[in-house]
Scaffold this motif. Structure first.
Motif, PDB file in Angstrom:
ATOM      1  N   ILE A  25      42.809  53.220  35.726  1.00 18.09           N
ATOM      2  CA  ILE A  25      41.694  52.282  35.892  1.00 18.09           C
ATOM      3  C   ILE A  25      42.035  51.234  36.948  1.00 18.09           C
ATOM      4  CG2 ILE A  25      40.453  50.422  34.740  1.00 18.09           C
ATOM      5  CD1 ILE A  25      40.392  52.163  32.275  1.00 18.09           C
ATOM      6  N   HIS A  41      42.702  41.558  41.612  1.00 20.92           N
ATOM      7  CA  HIS A  41      42.578  41.542  40.148  1.00 20.92           C
ATOM      8  C   HIS A  41      42.720  42.944  39.568  1.00 20.92           C
ATOM      9  CE1 HIS A  41      41.481  37.402  40.190  1.00 20.92           C
ATOM     10  NE2 HIS A  41      40.660  37.647  41.172  1.00 20.92           N
ATOM     11  N   SER A  44      46.253  43.843  39.235  1.00 22.52           N
ATOM     12  CA  SER A  44      47.001  43.174  38.168  1.00 22.52           C
ATOM     13  C   SER A  44      46.752  43.822  36.809  1.00 22.52           C
ATOM     14  CB  SER A  44      46.692  41.688  38.139  1.00 22.52           C
ATOM     15  OG  SER A  44      45.567  41.422  37.382  1.00 22.52           O
ATOM     16  N   VAL A  45      45.731  44.677  36.683  1.00 21.95           N
ATOM     17  CA  VAL A  45      45.593  45.465  35.438  1.00 21.95           C
ATOM     18  C   VAL A  45      46.769  46.423  35.305  1.00 21.95           C
ATOM     19  CG1 VAL A  45      44.226  47.200  34.260  1.00 21.95           C
ATOM     20  CG2 VAL A  45      43.104  45.314  35.347  1.00 21.95           C
ATOM     21  N   SER A  48      50.048  44.366  34.461  1.00 21.43           N
ATOM     22  CA  SER A  48      50.280  43.813  33.126  1.00 21.43           C
ATOM     23  C   SER A  48      50.067  44.860  32.031  1.00 21.43           C
ATOM     24  CB  SER A  48      49.380  42.600  32.897  1.00 21.43           C
ATOM     25  OG  SER A  48      48.040  42.986  32.989  1.00 21.43           O
ATOM     26  N   ILE A  52      53.051  47.237  30.238  1.00 17.87           N
ATOM     27  CA  ILE A  52      53.402  46.941  28.844  1.00 17.87           C
ATOM     28  C   ILE A  52      53.261  48.190  27.992  1.00 17.87           C
ATOM     29  CG2 ILE A  52      52.749  45.677  26.768  1.00 17.87           C
ATOM     30  CD1 ILE A  52      51.755  43.480  28.475  1.00 17.87           C
ATOM     31  N   PRO A  83      53.713  39.169  39.001  1.00 16.87           N
ATOM     32  CA  PRO A  83      52.891  38.025  39.376  1.00 16.87           C
ATOM     33  C   PRO A  83      53.393  37.326  40.625  1.00 16.87           C
ATOM     34  CG  PRO A  83      53.418  37.912  37.076  1.00 16.87           C
ATOM     35  CD  PRO A  83      54.225  39.006  37.642  1.00 16.87           C
ATOM     36  N   THR A  84      54.715  37.265  40.796  1.00 17.60           N
ATOM     37  CA  THR A  84      55.230  36.564  41.969  1.00 17.60           C
ATOM     38  C   THR A  84      54.801  37.264  43.248  1.00 17.60           C
ATOM     39  OG1 THR A  84      57.140  35.996  40.648  1.00 17.60           O
ATOM     40  CG2 THR A  84      57.303  35.593  42.981  1.00 17.60           C
ATOM     41  N   SER A  86      52.237  39.333  43.622  1.00 16.55           N
ATOM     42  CA  SER A  86      50.796  39.288  43.889  1.00 16.55           C
ATOM     43  C   SER A  86      50.371  37.887  44.293  1.00 16.55           C
ATOM     44  CB  SER A  86      49.967  39.828  42.738  1.00 16.55           C
ATOM     45  OG  SER A  86      50.112  39.081  41.607  1.00 16.55           O
TER      46      SER A  86
ATOM     47  N   LEU B  70      50.686  37.680  25.222  1.00 17.05           N
ATOM     48  CA  LEU B  70      50.392  39.114  25.092  1.00 17.05           C
ATOM     49  C   LEU B  70      48.962  39.327  24.579  1.00 17.05           C
ATOM     50  CD1 LEU B  70      53.701  40.616  23.741  1.00 17.05           C
ATOM     51  CD2 LEU B  70      52.732  40.805  26.015  1.00 17.05           C
ATOM     52  N   ILE B  73      46.602  38.601  27.379  1.00 14.14           N
ATOM     53  CA  ILE B  73      46.585  39.676  28.375  1.00 14.14           C
ATOM     54  C   ILE B  73      45.690  40.809  27.898  1.00 14.14           C
ATOM     55  CG2 ILE B  73      47.991  41.542  29.319  1.00 14.14           C
ATOM     56  CD1 ILE B  73      50.223  39.567  29.635  1.00 14.14           C
ATOM     57  N   ASN B  77      42.471  41.898  29.983  1.00  8.02           N
ATOM     58  CA  ASN B  77      42.461  43.265  30.482  1.00  8.02           C
ATOM     59  C   ASN B  77      41.142  43.942  30.152  1.00  8.02           C
ATOM     60  OD1 ASN B  77      44.514  44.624  31.893  1.00  8.02           O
ATOM     61  ND2 ASN B  77      45.918  44.159  30.252  1.00  8.02           N
ATOM     62  N   VAL B  80      38.385  42.863  32.530  1.00  9.67           N
ATOM     63  CA  VAL B  80      38.458  43.448  33.877  1.00  9.67           C
ATOM     64  C   VAL B  80      38.131  44.935  33.838  1.00  9.67           C
ATOM     65  CG1 VAL B  80      39.972  43.849  35.839  1.00  9.67           C
ATOM     66  CG2 VAL B  80      40.094  41.718  34.643  1.00  9.67           C
ATOM     67  N   ILE B  81      38.587  45.636  32.766  1.00 13.94           N
ATOM     68  CA  ILE B  81      38.303  47.073  32.670  1.00 13.94           C
ATOM     69  C   ILE B  81      36.803  47.318  32.587  1.00 13.94           C
ATOM     70  CG2 ILE B  81      38.497  49.033  31.096  1.00 13.94           C
ATOM     71  CD1 ILE B  81      41.297  48.046  30.454  1.00 13.94           C
ATOM     72  N   ASN B 113      52.623  31.612  36.866  1.00 15.10           N
ATOM     73  CA  ASN B 113      52.851  33.036  36.675  1.00 15.10           C
ATOM     74  C   ASN B 113      51.990  33.581  35.552  1.00 15.10           C
ATOM     75  OD1 ASN B 113      54.516  33.879  38.626  1.00 15.10           O
ATOM     76  ND2 ASN B 113      56.287  34.202  37.347  1.00 15.10           N
ATOM     77  N   THR B 116      48.559  34.160  36.858  1.00 16.43           N
ATOM     78  CA  THR B 116      48.488  35.368  37.682  1.00 16.43           C
ATOM     79  C   THR B 116      48.636  36.626  36.843  1.00 16.43           C
ATOM     80  OG1 THR B 116      49.557  34.068  39.369  1.00 16.43           O
ATOM     81  CG2 THR B 116      49.346  36.383  39.794  1.00 16.43           C
ATOM     82  N   LEU B 117      49.434  36.545  35.762  1.00 16.32           N
ATOM     83  CA  LEU B 117      49.703  37.733  34.958  1.00 16.32           C
ATOM     84  C   LEU B 117      48.476  38.192  34.189  1.00 16.32           C
ATOM     85  CD1 LEU B 117      52.083  39.543  34.260  1.00 16.32           C
ATOM     86  CD2 LEU B 117      52.525  38.121  32.321  1.00 16.32           C
ATOM     87  N   THR B 118      47.666  37.234  33.694  1.00 13.88           N
ATOM     88  CA  THR B 118      46.454  37.644  33.000  1.00 13.88           C
ATOM     89  C   THR B 118      45.454  38.136  34.041  1.00 13.88           C
ATOM     90  OG1 THR B 118      45.761  35.375  33.119  1.00 13.88           O
ATOM     91  CG2 THR B 118      46.656  36.103  31.048  1.00 13.88           C
ATOM     92  N   PRO B 119      44.984  39.382  33.899  1.00 14.85           N
ATOM     93  CA  PRO B 119      44.048  39.913  34.890  1.00 14.85           C
ATOM     94  C   PRO B 119      42.776  39.071  34.928  1.00 14.85           C
ATOM     95  CG  PRO B 119      44.861  41.643  33.499  1.00 14.85           C
ATOM     96  CD  PRO B 119      45.302  40.369  32.888  1.00 14.85           C
ATOM     97  N   GLY B 120      42.216  38.916  36.115  1.00 15.42           N
ATOM     98  CA  GLY B 120      40.997  38.131  36.236  1.00 15.42           C
ATOM     99  C   GLY B 120      41.205  36.774  36.857  1.00 15.42           C
ATOM    100  N   THR B 121      42.449  36.270  36.841  1.00 12.26           N
ATOM    101  CA  THR B 121      42.713  34.988  37.496  1.00 12.26           C
ATOM    102  C   THR B 121      44.003  35.117  38.292  1.00 12.26           C
ATOM    103  OG1 THR B 121      43.709  34.289  35.438  1.00 12.26           O
ATOM    104  CG2 THR B 121      41.552  33.419  35.923  1.00 12.26           C
TER     105      THR B 121
END
Lengths: 112, 162, 102
Positions: A25, A41, A44-45, A48, A52, A83-84, A86, B70, B73, B77, B80-81, B113, B116-121
């Motif tokens: 996806i 964005h 980043s799916v 993350s 995981i 993240p760093t 991106s 977590l 996230i 996710n 965004v999906i 970080n 940035t790690l959470t998708p969408g921002t």
């Protein structure tokens, strides 16, 4: 006991397969989205959720040994560097002047 | 000195967990290489005048924070999906400012970080006392959600002496 | 019976990662700007790390994870190096150049 272990295996398979779907996806999103900022964005799916789920699935599948530790190390490393990098791409694009696309295809900057 | 010994022990533990070999010769070589690495680092300490990195984190709060992240996230996710798979992608992207309240550099880095790690921002730039954040599907609730995240990051950082 | 199912699962995951890598390569080919290309290179690297890990489990040799870890390290450094090069047109001594300009 063995039923419990087989149940864990099934959970591991579900994790691995759904992680693969999330990676697809993310790649699909980075192909479909209209401009650079939205593609960030989508990528980043993968970074993350896909990472995981796949690493968790492989960790449950392998049981608890040194392999799990290596998977954990890869996970922590990808969690810090994903993240760093991106952020680095986003910041470089922002400095070079690529602005987000609005719906009416106008160029726009920051609006409060 | 105590710090160097702990670093050497930590490096040796890392080396052992990566290799997993029990022979005496390899163990001695691994211990020797970790001590050598610490020696090189100490030597470079004398050569440069960089400030030593100090970590001020509350461990229990930090572990709680990781689990909260977590869950967060997973939620973002899903958002965004849904946007990726919907036939007409309704993207409402926007750049907005997010103020941060962390005092240490490490806290600010953790907050940026996590955004940035959470998708969408995605954090794009640090300017003075706020981040410039790019959101994929912007709504007014985002400000409240990010302020909540900011409060949680501030809770994890301990006493900072600047 | 149950011992053949993991093989199947890992094979499917491998195929999924392969498809995702092809999609990302298409974006790498199409990408209008440089930053699109860097972004797709970076996510291609992440997918390669996962691909190597799954391949190790499929072939029954989880030692492949060492290679995956190394690939993750190299991927990060290469992304930062590419971005740094295209921003400053130099990989090395940027500080010295800046001070010389002042």
């Amino acid at each position: 006991m063995s039923i419990f272990l087989e149940f864990l295996q099934v959970i591991a398979w579900i994790c691995i397969l759904s992680g693969g779907i999330l990676v697809i996806i993310g790649a699909l999103g980075s192909l479909r989205f209209p401009d650079f900022w939205s593609r960030l964005h989508a990528a980043s799916v993968t970074d993350s959720g896909g990472v995981i789920l796949l690493l968790l699935g492989m960790g449950i599948h392998s049981g608890f040994n040194l392999i799990t530790f290596k998977l954990l190390l890869i996970g922590v490393f990808l969690f810090i560097t994903g993240p760093t990098s991106s952020h680095a791409v986003a910041n470089a694009a922002w400095v070079s002047g690529i602005k987000p696309l609005r719906k009416k295809h106008k160029k726009s900057g920051i609006d409060k | 000195m105590l710090r160097s010994i702990f670093t050497a022990i930590f490096l040796f533990a890392l080396w052992y967990l990566m290799s997993g070999i029990d022979k005496t010769l390899t163990l001695v070589l691994g211990a020797g290489s970790s001590v050598f690495a610490v020696w090189i680092v100490r030597r470079m300490d004398d050569a440069s005048n960089f400030k030593r990195l100090s970590v001020h984190l509350r461990p229990i709060e930090f572990v709680k924070y990781i689990f909260w992240v977590l869950a967060e996230i997973a939620k973002s996710n899903w958002t965004v999906i849904k946007i990726v798979l919907s036939p007409n992608m309704d993207i409402k992207q926007k750049m907005y400012k997010v103020p941060f309240s962390q005092k240490s550099d490490l806290g600010q880095a953790i907050f940026a970080n996590t955004i940035t790690l959470t998708p969408g921002t995605i954090t794009v730039e640090v300017e003075g006392d706020h981040f410039l954040v790019h959101g994929l599907s912007y709504s007014l609730d985002d400000h409240a959600a990010l302020a909540d995240m900011d409060r949680r990051v501030s809770k994890t950082e301990g006493i900072v002496d600047l | 019976m149950i011992s053949t199912v993991p093989h199947f699962v890992f094979l499917i995951a491998l195929l999924m990662l392969f498809i995702a890598m092809i999609l990302v390569l298409l974006r790498l080919y199409k990408g209008p700007t440089l930053y699109d290309r860097v972004l797709s290179t970076n996510s291609f690297g992440t997918q390669t790390v996962l691909f190597i890990g799954v391949l190790g489990f499929l072939s029954g040799r989880p030692d492949f994870l060492d290679i995956a870890l190394l690939y993750a390290l190299i991927n990060f450094v290469s992304t930062i190096a590419i971005l740094k090069f295209f921003r400053y047109r130099a990989i090395g001594d940027i500080l010295i150049k800046r001070e010389a300009k002042k």
